[in-house]
Design an enzyme around this catalytic site. Structure first.
Site, PDB file in Angstrom:
ATOM      1  N   LYS A  22      -4.988  12.269 -40.372  1.00 13.93           N
ATOM      2  CA  LYS A  22      -6.449  12.281 -40.559  1.00 13.93           C
ATOM      3  C   LYS A  22      -7.110  13.366 -39.714  1.00 13.93           C
ATOM      4  O   LYS A  22      -7.944  14.124 -40.207  1.00 13.93           O
ATOM      5  CB  LYS A  22      -7.030  10.913 -40.179  1.00 13.93           C
ATOM      6  CG  LYS A  22      -8.549  10.912 -40.083  1.00 13.93           C
ATOM      7  CD  LYS A  22      -9.114   9.588 -39.627  1.00 13.93           C
ATOM      8  CE  LYS A  22      -9.169   9.421 -38.136  1.00 13.93           C
ATOM      9  NZ  LYS A  22     -10.386   9.864 -37.458  1.00 13.93           N
ATOM     10  N   ASN A  23      -6.752  13.422 -38.442  1.00 19.19           N
ATOM     11  CA  ASN A  23      -7.470  14.336 -37.561  1.00 19.19           C
ATOM     12  C   ASN A  23      -7.157  15.807 -37.848  1.00 19.19           C
ATOM     13  O   ASN A  23      -7.980  16.675 -37.561  1.00 19.19           O
ATOM     14  CB  ASN A  23      -7.214  13.986 -36.095  1.00 19.19           C
ATOM     15  CG  ASN A  23      -7.949  12.704 -35.710  1.00 19.19           C
ATOM     16  OD1 ASN A  23      -8.839  12.247 -36.435  1.00 19.19           O
ATOM     17  ND2 ASN A  23      -7.577  12.109 -34.584  1.00 19.19           N
ATOM     18  N   CYS A 117     -16.551   6.802 -33.865  1.00 23.22           N
ATOM     19  CA  CYS A 117     -16.316   5.532 -33.176  1.00 23.22           C
ATOM     20  C   CYS A 117     -17.055   5.481 -31.851  1.00 23.22           C
ATOM     21  O   CYS A 117     -17.085   6.457 -31.107  1.00 23.22           O
ATOM     22  CB  CYS A 117     -14.825   5.351 -32.928  1.00 23.22           C
ATOM     23  SG  CYS A 117     -13.951   4.818 -34.391  1.00 23.22           S
ATOM     24  N   ARG A 122     -19.488  10.752 -25.899  1.00 22.96           N
ATOM     25  CA  ARG A 122     -18.662  11.801 -26.505  1.00 22.96           C
ATOM     26  C   ARG A 122     -19.459  13.090 -26.550  1.00 22.96           C
ATOM     27  O   ARG A 122     -19.959  13.510 -27.589  1.00 22.96           O
ATOM     28  CB  ARG A 122     -18.174  11.345 -27.889  1.00 22.96           C
ATOM     29  CG  ARG A 122     -17.333  10.094 -27.785  1.00 22.96           C
ATOM     30  CD  ARG A 122     -16.792   9.631 -29.099  1.00 22.96           C
ATOM     31  NE  ARG A 122     -15.609  10.350 -29.509  1.00 22.96           N
ATOM     32  CZ  ARG A 122     -14.873   9.997 -30.552  1.00 22.96           C
ATOM     33  NH1 ARG A 122     -15.189   8.960 -31.275  1.00 22.96           N
ATOM     34  NH2 ARG A 122     -13.808  10.691 -30.877  1.00 22.96           N
ATOM     35  N   PRO A 123     -19.596  13.738 -25.380  1.00 25.95           N
ATOM     36  CA  PRO A 123     -20.407  14.960 -25.328  1.00 25.95           C
ATOM     37  C   PRO A 123     -19.762  16.103 -26.099  1.00 25.95           C
ATOM     38  O   PRO A 123     -18.560  16.073 -26.369  1.00 25.95           O
ATOM     39  CB  PRO A 123     -20.455  15.278 -23.832  1.00 25.95           C
ATOM     40  CG  PRO A 123     -19.284  14.604 -23.231  1.00 25.95           C
ATOM     41  CD  PRO A 123     -18.973  13.417 -24.090  1.00 25.95           C
ATOM     42  N   ILE A 124     -20.569  17.114 -26.438  1.00 30.88           N
ATOM     43  CA  ILE A 124     -20.006  18.282 -27.127  1.00 30.88           C
ATOM     44  C   ILE A 124     -20.328  19.556 -26.341  1.00 30.88           C
ATOM     45  O   ILE A 124     -20.406  20.644 -26.898  1.00 30.88           O
ATOM     46  CB  ILE A 124     -20.493  18.389 -28.587  1.00 30.88           C
ATOM     47  CG1 ILE A 124     -22.018  18.338 -28.655  1.00 30.88           C
ATOM     48  CG2 ILE A 124     -19.894  17.321 -29.465  1.00 30.88           C
ATOM     49  CD1 ILE A 124     -22.536  18.885 -29.968  1.00 30.88           C
ATOM     50  N   ASP A 125     -20.519  19.382 -25.023  1.00 27.49           N
ATOM     51  CA  ASP A 125     -20.885  20.534 -24.193  1.00 27.49           C
ATOM     52  C   ASP A 125     -19.829  21.647 -24.242  1.00 27.49           C
ATOM     53  O   ASP A 125     -20.170  22.832 -24.184  1.00 27.49           O
ATOM     54  CB  ASP A 125     -21.135  20.101 -22.745  1.00 27.49           C
ATOM     55  CG  ASP A 125     -19.938  19.357 -22.165  1.00 27.49           C
ATOM     56  OD1 ASP A 125     -19.527  18.328 -22.744  1.00 27.49           O
ATOM     57  OD2 ASP A 125     -19.393  19.815 -21.148  1.00 27.49           O
ATOM     58  N   ASP A 305      -5.548   7.220 -28.759  1.00 30.83           N
ATOM     59  CA  ASP A 305      -5.701   6.534 -30.044  1.00 30.83           C
ATOM     60  C   ASP A 305      -4.621   5.475 -30.270  1.00 30.83           C
ATOM     61  O   ASP A 305      -4.652   4.764 -31.274  1.00 30.83           O
ATOM     62  CB  ASP A 305      -5.681   7.550 -31.197  1.00 30.83           C
ATOM     63  CG  ASP A 305      -7.000   8.311 -31.302  1.00 30.83           C
ATOM     64  OD1 ASP A 305      -7.944   7.983 -30.555  1.00 30.83           O
ATOM     65  OD2 ASP A 305      -7.086   9.242 -32.126  1.00 30.83           O
ATOM     66  N   ILE A 327      -9.127   8.887 -21.087  1.00 31.88           N
ATOM     67  CA  ILE A 327      -9.842   9.850 -21.952  1.00 31.88           C
ATOM     68  C   ILE A 327     -11.256   9.358 -22.304  1.00 31.88           C
ATOM     69  O   ILE A 327     -12.228  10.084 -22.161  1.00 31.88           O
ATOM     70  CB  ILE A 327      -9.064  10.115 -23.271  1.00 31.88           C
ATOM     71  CG1 ILE A 327      -7.586  10.419 -22.995  1.00 31.88           C
ATOM     72  CG2 ILE A 327      -9.723  11.223 -24.075  1.00 31.88           C
ATOM     73  CD1 ILE A 327      -7.266  11.744 -22.385  1.00 31.88           C
ATOM     74  N   ARG A 397     -11.612   3.749 -42.140  1.00 31.88           N
ATOM     75  CA  ARG A 397     -11.960   5.139 -41.856  1.00 31.88           C
ATOM     76  C   ARG A 397     -10.704   5.976 -41.650  1.00 31.88           C
ATOM     77  O   ARG A 397     -10.717   7.175 -41.916  1.00 31.88           O
ATOM     78  CB  ARG A 397     -12.802   5.224 -40.580  1.00 31.88           C
ATOM     79  CG  ARG A 397     -14.171   4.626 -40.749  1.00 31.88           C
ATOM     80  CD  ARG A 397     -14.936   4.709 -39.485  1.00 31.88           C
ATOM     81  NE  ARG A 397     -14.839   6.084 -39.011  1.00 31.88           N
ATOM     82  CZ  ARG A 397     -15.500   6.563 -37.994  1.00 31.88           C
ATOM     83  NH1 ARG A 397     -16.300   5.783 -37.312  1.00 31.88           N
ATOM     84  NH2 ARG A 397     -15.359   7.806 -37.640  1.00 31.88           N
TER      85      ARG A 397
HETATM   86  C1  UD1 Z   1     -10.276  13.760 -31.089  1.00 29.23           C
HETATM   87  C2  UD1 Z   1      -9.843  12.765 -32.129  1.00 29.23           C
HETATM   88  C3  UD1 Z   1      -9.837  11.358 -31.558  1.00 29.23           C
HETATM   89  C4  UD1 Z   1      -9.001  11.301 -30.293  1.00 29.23           C
HETATM   90  C5  UD1 Z   1      -9.420  12.393 -29.316  1.00 29.23           C
HETATM   91  C6  UD1 Z   1      -8.504  12.502 -28.100  1.00 29.23           C
HETATM   92  C7  UD1 Z   1     -10.682  13.776 -34.171  1.00 29.23           C
HETATM   93  C8  UD1 Z   1     -11.649  13.735 -35.284  1.00 29.23           C
HETATM   94  N1  UD1 Z   1     -10.781  12.828 -33.244  1.00 29.23           N
HETATM   95  O1  UD1 Z   1     -11.613  13.419 -30.729  1.00 29.23           O
HETATM   96  O2  UD1 Z   1      -9.289  10.493 -32.545  1.00 29.23           O
HETATM   97  O3  UD1 Z   1      -9.186  10.061 -29.662  1.00 29.23           O
HETATM   98  O4  UD1 Z   1      -9.406  13.678 -29.958  1.00 29.23           O
HETATM   99  O5  UD1 Z   1      -7.201  12.748 -28.501  1.00 29.23           O
HETATM  100  O6  UD1 Z   1      -9.787  14.615 -34.137  1.00 29.23           O
HETATM  101  N2  UD1 Z   1     -15.323  15.966 -23.890  1.00 29.23           N
HETATM  102  C9  UD1 Z   1     -16.331  16.526 -23.140  1.00 29.23           C
HETATM  103  N3  UD1 Z   1     -17.057  17.543 -23.691  1.00 29.23           N
HETATM  104  C10 UD1 Z   1     -16.807  18.044 -24.928  1.00 29.23           C
HETATM  105  C11 UD1 Z   1     -15.771  17.485 -25.678  1.00 29.23           C
HETATM  106  C12 UD1 Z   1     -15.042  16.440 -25.141  1.00 29.23           C
HETATM  107  O7  UD1 Z   1     -16.595  16.113 -22.013  1.00 29.23           O
HETATM  108  O8  UD1 Z   1     -17.497  18.974 -25.345  1.00 29.23           O
HETATM  109  C13 UD1 Z   1     -14.502  14.868 -23.333  1.00 29.23           C
HETATM  110  C14 UD1 Z   1     -14.605  13.580 -24.129  1.00 29.23           C
HETATM  111  O9  UD1 Z   1     -15.710  12.808 -23.722  1.00 29.23           O
HETATM  112  C15 UD1 Z   1     -13.286  12.916 -23.815  1.00 29.23           C
HETATM  113  C16 UD1 Z   1     -12.317  14.101 -23.691  1.00 29.23           C
HETATM  114  O10 UD1 Z   1     -13.141  15.240 -23.447  1.00 29.23           O
HETATM  115  O11 UD1 Z   1     -13.360  12.279 -22.561  1.00 29.23           O
HETATM  116  C17 UD1 Z   1     -11.451  14.338 -24.902  1.00 29.23           C
HETATM  117  O12 UD1 Z   1     -12.263  14.429 -26.047  1.00 29.23           O
HETATM  118  P1  UD1 Z   1     -11.854  15.287 -27.335  1.00 29.23           P
HETATM  119  O13 UD1 Z   1     -10.419  15.707 -27.226  1.00 29.23           O
HETATM  120  O14 UD1 Z   1     -12.867  16.350 -27.549  1.00 29.23           O
HETATM  121  O15 UD1 Z   1     -11.995  14.214 -28.476  1.00 29.23           O
HETATM  122  P2  UD1 Z   1     -12.514  14.438 -29.933  1.00 29.23           P
HETATM  123  O16 UD1 Z   1     -12.178  15.833 -30.388  1.00 29.23           O
HETATM  124  O17 UD1 Z   1     -13.902  13.961 -30.054  1.00 29.23           O
END
Ligand code: UD1
Length: 430
Positions: A22-23, A117, A122-125, A305, A327, A397
């Site tokens: 899926k991912n 979920c 879940r920041p995107i910074d 996961d 995580i 999902r």
């Molecule tokens: C992806 C997977 C999710 C999996 C996760 C970790 C998808 C659609 N989802 O989620 O199933 O659980 O990887 O393997 O592929 N973080 C920040 N800033 C950011 C981005 C992330 O601080 O800009 C932090 C997150 O809060 C978290 C960690 O980094 O603590 C890992 O997150 P990330 O690997 O980005 O997870 P996703 O890509 O959202």
């Protein structure tokens, strides 16, 4: 509202075919719109999240032809909409991949802030940091992230946290930027590698995916491709844990055993036998599981996961186990539900202290998110008596035909949508 009704206590035995990841699929589908030529994708899982992504893609004006349940043909030469804010995309976390794809190709993109979920902040910074380093300006207004640039120029980007999403998104934008980009502290998950392979198959120049440092040389355009998505590590792992918890014997087929090593290693510590072949892993559990300790980590560590599934299995193991979630900070919400099935688990911050019990007992529980939902299904499969799992929309999902596949392994499980159906199931399985 559909639910699963389950009568537990049957060891799961047999073979199960694992679907596409899926991912990986979510990122690959989004990136397919970066080519003006036709892209054929195979081994795509048929799940709510991938279907939402396909709907979002077609809302941009791209042509999407579902050629089979697991195959799709995408031609994005006629895109006319660069802002995506429809209802389906709001539900999925991976909506942010459309930002990287549209920004990379068209240098402008607007996407509604990601959902997904509720497992913690879940920041995107880091995504924004990457886009900005490549020369984009990124603004969040009225719930929409808008990214645009006159041109994107390669850069040296160090990620402050290892993020799958940011690594993939920056790869997309950098793949069509001018010059070279280096991503340091990149995520190494199998789907990051699969995604890089997919972009390279369209003509991108990406090296180092699967290591901490990814090097990208921008190209002007992508061509068409035919691509098969890798097997889903988490679906496979979920069945492996179901075998362990039910004291069963399951062979997961069509997998890449290397991707499952962290899960296999824990199952061996718990007393299971593991047999690996080229594209299958067999898990045999004949006696009570033993306790162990688990800490979730970025790949090649134990996946977050797969945390709820192993916690459920360890809840039945002898002795005290400790599971540490490193995580996502809010990923033990399902423990309350599991407690109602008889588990003895204490959560302190990001750690669960698990005192193994002899058995779970059936109850009505509700899936709080995708993976925790699957874990509650595993608990119900082991439990004495009947369980009902509500809110299975979360499970659907990311799992295709979970009930069908479990039935083929001998489980008593049915998808129902009324109390009458539950009664019928109970009579049938009395
Ligand atoms: C992806 C997977 C999710 C999996 C996760 C970790 C998808 C659609 N989802 O989620 O199933 O659980 O990887 O393997 O592929 N973080 C920040 N800033 C950011 C981005 C992330 O601080 O800009 C932090 C997150 O809060 C978290 C960690 O980094 O603590 C890992 O997150 P990330 O690997 O980005 O997870 P996703 O890509 O959202």
């Amino acid at each position: 509202m559909e639910k699963y009704v389950i009568k537990g206590g049957v060891p799961l035995v047999g073979e199960v075919e694992i679907g596409g990841a899926k991912n990986a699929a979510l990122a690959i589908l989004a990136a397919a719109i970066m080519s003006d030529e036709t892209v054929y994708i195979d081994n795509m899982p048929d799940e709510a999240d991938t279907n939402a992504m396909l709907q979002a893609i077609s809302s941009t004006g791209a042509f999407v032809d579902r050629t089979g349940r697991h195959s799709v043909k995408i031609n994005a030469s006629q895109i006319h909409d660069y802002t995506i804010e429809n209802d389906y995309i709001k539900k999925i976390r991976a909506s942010y991949y459309l930002l990287g794809a549209l920004l990379g190709k068209y240098k402008k993109a607007g996407v509604v802030l990601p959902g997904g979920c509720n497992i913690g902040l879940r920041p995107i910074d880091q995504h924004i940091k990457g886009f900005t380093a490549l020369g984009a300006s990124v603004n969040i207004e009225h719930g929409i992230i808008d990214a645009r640039a006159d041109k994107l120029v390669g850069s040296h980007i160090y990620l402050d946290v290892v993020s799958v999403g940011a690594t993939i998104n920056i790869m997309m934008a950098a793949a069509m930027a001018e010059g070279k980009t280096i991503i340091e502290n990149a995520a190494k998950e199998p789907h990051v590698v699969d995604f890089a392979n997919f972009l390279n198959s369209m003509g991108a120049n990406i090296k180092g995916a699967g290591t901490d440092v990814i090097r990208i040389k921008g190209v002007e355009k992508f061509h068409g491709t035919e691509y098969t998505i890798i097997p889903d590590q988490i679906e496979a792992g979920t069945f492996m844990l179901a075998a362990a918890a039910t004291k069963g014997d399951i062979t997961v087929k069509n997998v890449i055993p290397k991707h499952l090593e962290s899960i296999s290693a824990k199952l061996i510590e718990m007393g299971c036998q593991i047999q690996e072949s080229d594209d299958a892993v067999r898990v045999v559990a004949t006696r009570r599981l033993q306790n162990t300790h688990v800490k979730t980590l970025p790949y090649p560590g134990y996946p977050t996961d797969m945390q709820p599934q192993i916690t459920v299995a360890l809840g039945l193991a002898s002795g005290i186990s400790i599971v540490t979630e490193s995580i996502f900070e809010n990923r033990f919400k399902y423990v309350d539900e599991l407690t109602r099935m008889g588990a003895s688990i204490k959560v302190e911050g990001s750690t669960a202290i698990i005192e193994g019990v002899d058995k779970y007992t059936g109850a009505v529980v509700s899936a709080p998110d995708l993976r925790a939902g699957a874990a509650l299904v595993i608990a119900a499969l082991t439990a004495e008596g009947y369980s009902t799992i509500e809110d299975i929309k979360y499970i659907e999902r990311g799992y295709e035909d979970l009930d069908v596949k479990l039935r083929e392994l001998g489980a008593h499980i049915e998808k129902v949508d009324s109390d009458r159906d539950i009664q019928k199931f109970k009579l049938k399985n009395a």
